[in-house]
Design a protein around this motif. Structure first.
Motif, PDB file in Angstrom:
ATOM      1  N   UNK A 133      48.565  39.135  26.136  1.00 46.81           N
ATOM      2  CA  UNK A 133      48.320  38.359  24.910  1.00 46.81           C
ATOM      3  C   UNK A 133      47.648  37.024  25.237  1.00 46.81           C
ATOM      4  N   UNK A 134      46.988  36.953  26.390  1.00 46.10           N
ATOM      5  CA  UNK A 134      46.303  35.707  26.755  1.00 46.10           C
ATOM      6  C   UNK A 134      45.112  35.404  25.847  1.00 46.10           C
ATOM      7  N   UNK A 135      44.786  36.315  24.937  1.00 45.75           N
ATOM      8  CA  UNK A 135      43.717  36.036  23.979  1.00 45.75           C
ATOM      9  C   UNK A 135      44.075  34.914  23.020  1.00 45.75           C
ATOM     10  N   UNK A 136      45.370  34.687  22.823  1.00 42.62           N
ATOM     11  CA  UNK A 136      45.870  33.606  21.965  1.00 42.62           C
ATOM     12  C   UNK A 136      45.091  33.551  20.651  1.00 42.62           C
ATOM     13  N   UNK A 137      44.417  32.433  20.364  1.00 42.43           N
ATOM     14  CA  UNK A 137      43.721  32.288  19.082  1.00 42.43           C
ATOM     15  C   UNK A 137      42.298  32.834  19.139  1.00 42.43           C
ATOM     16  N   UNK A 138      41.897  33.371  20.287  1.00 45.72           N
ATOM     17  CA  UNK A 138      40.506  33.816  20.400  1.00 45.72           C
ATOM     18  C   UNK A 138      40.375  35.030  21.355  1.00 45.72           C
ATOM     19  N   UNK A 139      40.947  36.179  20.961  1.00 42.48           N
ATOM     20  CA  UNK A 139      40.914  37.352  21.845  1.00 42.48           C
ATOM     21  C   UNK A 139      39.493  37.797  22.205  1.00 42.48           C
ATOM     22  N   UNK A 140      38.541  37.610  21.284  1.00 44.23           N
ATOM     23  CA  UNK A 140      37.162  38.050  21.569  1.00 44.23           C
ATOM     24  C   UNK A 140      36.547  37.229  22.690  1.00 44.23           C
ATOM     25  N   UNK A 141      36.687  35.904  22.616  1.00 45.18           N
ATOM     26  CA  UNK A 141      36.149  35.056  23.685  1.00 45.18           C
ATOM     27  C   UNK A 141      36.880  35.341  24.996  1.00 45.18           C
ATOM     28  N   UNK A 142      38.180  35.612  24.902  1.00 45.41           N
ATOM     29  CA  UNK A 142      38.956  35.924  26.113  1.00 45.41           C
ATOM     30  C   UNK A 142      38.442  37.223  26.744  1.00 45.41           C
ATOM     31  N   UNK A 143      38.153  38.217  25.907  1.00 45.62           N
ATOM     32  CA  UNK A 143      37.645  39.495  26.430  1.00 45.62           C
ATOM     33  C   UNK A 143      36.291  39.291  27.106  1.00 45.62           C
ATOM     34  N   UNK A 144      35.454  38.436  26.503  1.00 40.02           N
ATOM     35  CA  UNK A 144      34.157  38.133  27.140  1.00 40.02           C
ATOM     36  C   UNK A 144      34.387  37.496  28.500  1.00 40.02           C
ATOM     37  N   UNK A 145      35.382  36.616  28.588  1.00 37.68           N
ATOM     38  CA  UNK A 145      35.679  35.956  29.867  1.00 37.68           C
ATOM     39  C   UNK A 145      36.160  36.983  30.898  1.00 37.68           C
ATOM     40  N   UNK A 146      37.006  37.926  30.469  1.00 38.76           N
ATOM     41  CA  UNK A 146      37.497  38.962  31.395  1.00 38.76           C
ATOM     42  C   UNK A 146      36.308  39.768  31.937  1.00 38.76           C
ATOM     43  N   UNK A 147      35.387  40.126  31.052  1.00 38.90           N
ATOM     44  CA  UNK A 147      34.212  40.900  31.477  1.00 38.90           C
ATOM     45  C   UNK A 147      33.368  40.084  32.461  1.00 38.90           C
ATOM     46  N   UNK A 148      33.260  38.794  32.181  1.00 39.78           N
ATOM     47  CA  UNK A 148      32.477  37.917  33.063  1.00 39.78           C
ATOM     48  C   UNK A 148      33.119  37.846  34.463  1.00 39.78           C
ATOM     49  N   UNK A 149      34.454  37.689  34.480  1.00 40.70           N
ATOM     50  CA  UNK A 149      35.155  37.643  35.775  1.00 40.70           C
ATOM     51  C   UNK A 149      34.966  38.971  36.516  1.00 40.70           C
ATOM     52  N   UNK A 150      35.065  40.078  35.788  1.00 44.14           N
ATOM     53  CA  UNK A 150      34.923  41.402  36.408  1.00 44.14           C
ATOM     54  C   UNK A 150      33.524  41.558  37.014  1.00 44.14           C
ATOM     55  N   UNK A 151      32.505  41.115  36.276  1.00 43.90           N
ATOM     56  CA  UNK A 151      31.129  41.194  36.812  1.00 43.90           C
ATOM     57  C   UNK A 151      31.013  40.374  38.080  1.00 43.90           C
ATOM     58  N   UNK A 152      31.616  39.194  38.064  1.00 47.37           N
ATOM     59  CA  UNK A 152      31.580  38.325  39.237  1.00 47.37           C
ATOM     60  C   UNK A 152      32.242  38.972  40.455  1.00 47.37           C
TER      61      UNK A 152
END
Lengths: 103, 444
Positions: free
Chosen positions: B83-102
């Protein structure tokens, strides 16, 4: 003797309500806790801190009593001025309760 | 042989340690790793952060946590729910994808769950608040309103192949229940199994609090190696019974006693632990030792869900102003008491308008009161705190403590002052249909 000698405890919070689970170390002490640790006894112990109702739920299967104390957290965790706004320390305070030695 | 899955808890709050999650991912033999990081108020603060920056409003440690566990999880096919998406799950998901790409983990499938935000539907309605008053009565002080979603949309994301599911507000046990529903094909009306799964989720949701964290009381309850506390994992069968344990060699301990404390944690009526998916019944739960650092969990059950969802409502409640100063040595208590009286009088003289005011002596009466015959403490610390309508008013409290340096009792020291915004939390119930769960898919 102190409740601490017979039981351990943990406090949780929801809004202005504190709940404290009190668990007998030994199964054979549970009946004694159930007899002596009444909601009235607990409410008296926390007078000045708990301003609402104290309810008790019994879980004999695990040798535990669950106390739900309303009006215990200074109006609610998020707006309370208390240093320990969550009332986490109330679990230890509960264990300070004096119990009569059994005859 | 009975089928089972292994679910680990990688965090029990937003500030939790990260290395035990890595240990679990690498050595836990897990199928699922769940991170619970969203306290009641966190989501309201996150909402304010998002208003300032549309890409903000999710957990600060999201990137660090994903960076730490994604390689091991990808390698072993461990799915993550958080539930780390908190108030912005979409931006959090984008961040997860970015970390994964990295990390070179191309193609990682991420699902974001939205729909818990019911602020627009609730604003201005006469919905009663549990604390009294109505939502409409909060007017423009309302900051956020988030419903606790259940396990169904998370299970759907997992069925759709999500390797990471990022949510906002969901019921904590639901994040653990969802993998069970998905893997065992449980009906969403199978109340006994949903109840048992909720028991397991509830025991796991605070991570280290069931493996000996928050338990140690030297001489009464000793716990080895808290500095290397292991986080819990549960091996759950398709009936919803489970074996709770931790990685061998990690710190802490798992015993019926550690599990009992956690079973009752934040529970009111144990016969009706109300969740979006089920009313779980803990009264028949048995916690039996099953070897070193292992406890068998059986006997939970449940009854039909209520059809209502709990909503956490965040609202502006003014400002806290605070100041502290210490006194030590002979006469510490008397000087602390004098300082307390001086500040009380000063706040009266300057006409401070505070809705709430409290003056404590830490070491004497700040937590549970002084008791009948307090011993003379060797040191005390005056703590003055009030809640005011404006930041400017709140600031005056710290100022009055600070000015004790040259105007108060002898040898006070270590002044600290602070002013912070107060976001209060209320709660209410809404029909489940008010929340509109929706999944959004991303790929790294």
């Amino acid at each position: 003797m102190l409740l601490r000698d017979l039981a351990h405890a943990r406090a949780g919070d929801k809004g202005d309500t504190s709940s404290i689970g009190v668990i007998a170390y030994r199964a054979e002490d549970y009946a004694r806790l159930e007899r002596l640790l009444t909601p009235e006894r607990v409410r008296a112990h926390f007078s000045g801190i708990v301003h609402g109702e104290v309810r008790r739920y019994a879980l004999p299967g695990i040798g535990a009593l669950n106390f739900v104390m309303e009006g215990a957290l200074g109006g609610g965790v998020t707006r309370s001025l208390a240093l320990d706004a969550h009332g986490k320390c109330l679990a230890s305070a509960m264990l300070e309760i004096e119990l009569p030695d059994e005859a | 042989m009975t089928r089972s899955i292994r679910i680990g808890a990688g965090a029990g709050f937003s500030g939790d340690r990260i290395d035990p999650a890595v240990e679990l991912a690498e050595q836990g033999g897990l199928h699922y790793l769940v991170f619970e990081c969203l306290a009641e108020r966190t989501i309201a603060l996150a909402q304010l952060a998002r208003q300032r920056d549309p890409e903000a409003g999710y957990d600060k440690l999201l990137a660090a946590r994903m960076q730490a566990v994604l390689p091991a999880c990808r390698r072993q096919g461990i799915r993550i729910v958080t539930n780390m998406g908190a108030a912005n799950p979409l931006a959090a998901a984008r961040k997860v994808a970015e970390v994964a790409r990295g990390l070179g983990l191309a193609g990682l499938k991420v699902a974001a769950l939205t729909g818990d935000d019911v602020a627009d539907a609730l604003r201005g309605t006469e919905t009663p608040l549990d604390e009294g008053g109505t939502v409409a009565g909060l007017g423009n002080r309302l900051v956020s309103a988030n419903a606790y979603l259940g396990a169904a949309p998370i299970a759907e994301a997992l069925a759709g192949g999500a390797e990471v599911v990022v949510t906002g507000r969901v019921a904590d046990p639901a994040m653990f229940l969802a993998p069970m529903i998905r893997e065992f094909g449980w009906s969403l009306e199978d109340w006994p199994r949903l109840g048992r799964g909720t028991v397991v989720g509830h025991l796991l949701e605070c991570a280290g609090q069931v493996t000996g964290g928050y338990f140690a009381d030297p001489g009464f309850k000793d716990v080895p190696d808290l500095a290397r506390l292991g986080f819990p994992l549960a091996e759950v069968t398709e009936d919803g019974d489970a074996l709770l344990t931790k990685v061998p060699g990690s710190g802490g301990r798992v015993t019926p006693a550690t599990c009992k404390e956690q079973l009752l944690y934040e529970v009111h009526d144990p016969a009706r632990y109300l969740q979006p998916d089920v009313a779980a019944d803990f009264t028949g739960v048995r916690l039996d030792p099953a070897g070193e650092d292992a406890v068998r969990i059986t006997g939970g059950t449940g009854t039909a869900r209520t059809g209502m969802l709990k909503v956490s409502v965040g609202c502006h409640e003014g400002w806290f102003g605070e100041g502290q100063i210490s006194y030590a040595g002979p006469g510490a208590l008397a000087r602390g008491e004098l300082a307390r009286a001086v500040v009380r009088e000063r706040l009266r003289l300057i006409g401070l308008e505070a809705e709430d005011l409290r003056l404590d002596l830490i070491g004497l009466d700040a937590i549970i009161g002084a008791g009948s015959a307090p011993a003379e403490p060797r040191e005390v610390r005056l703590r003055v705190i009030g809640r005011c309508a404006s930041a400017a008013a709140a600031e005056r409290i710290g100022h009055e403590v600070d000015s004790l340096y040259l105007n108060g009792p002898a040898s006070g020291g270590g002044v600290t002052t602070s002013v912070r915004e107060v976001i209060g939390m209320r709660s209410c119930l809404v029909p489940a249909a008010m929340a509109r769960p929706a999944l959004h898919w991303l790929e790294a």
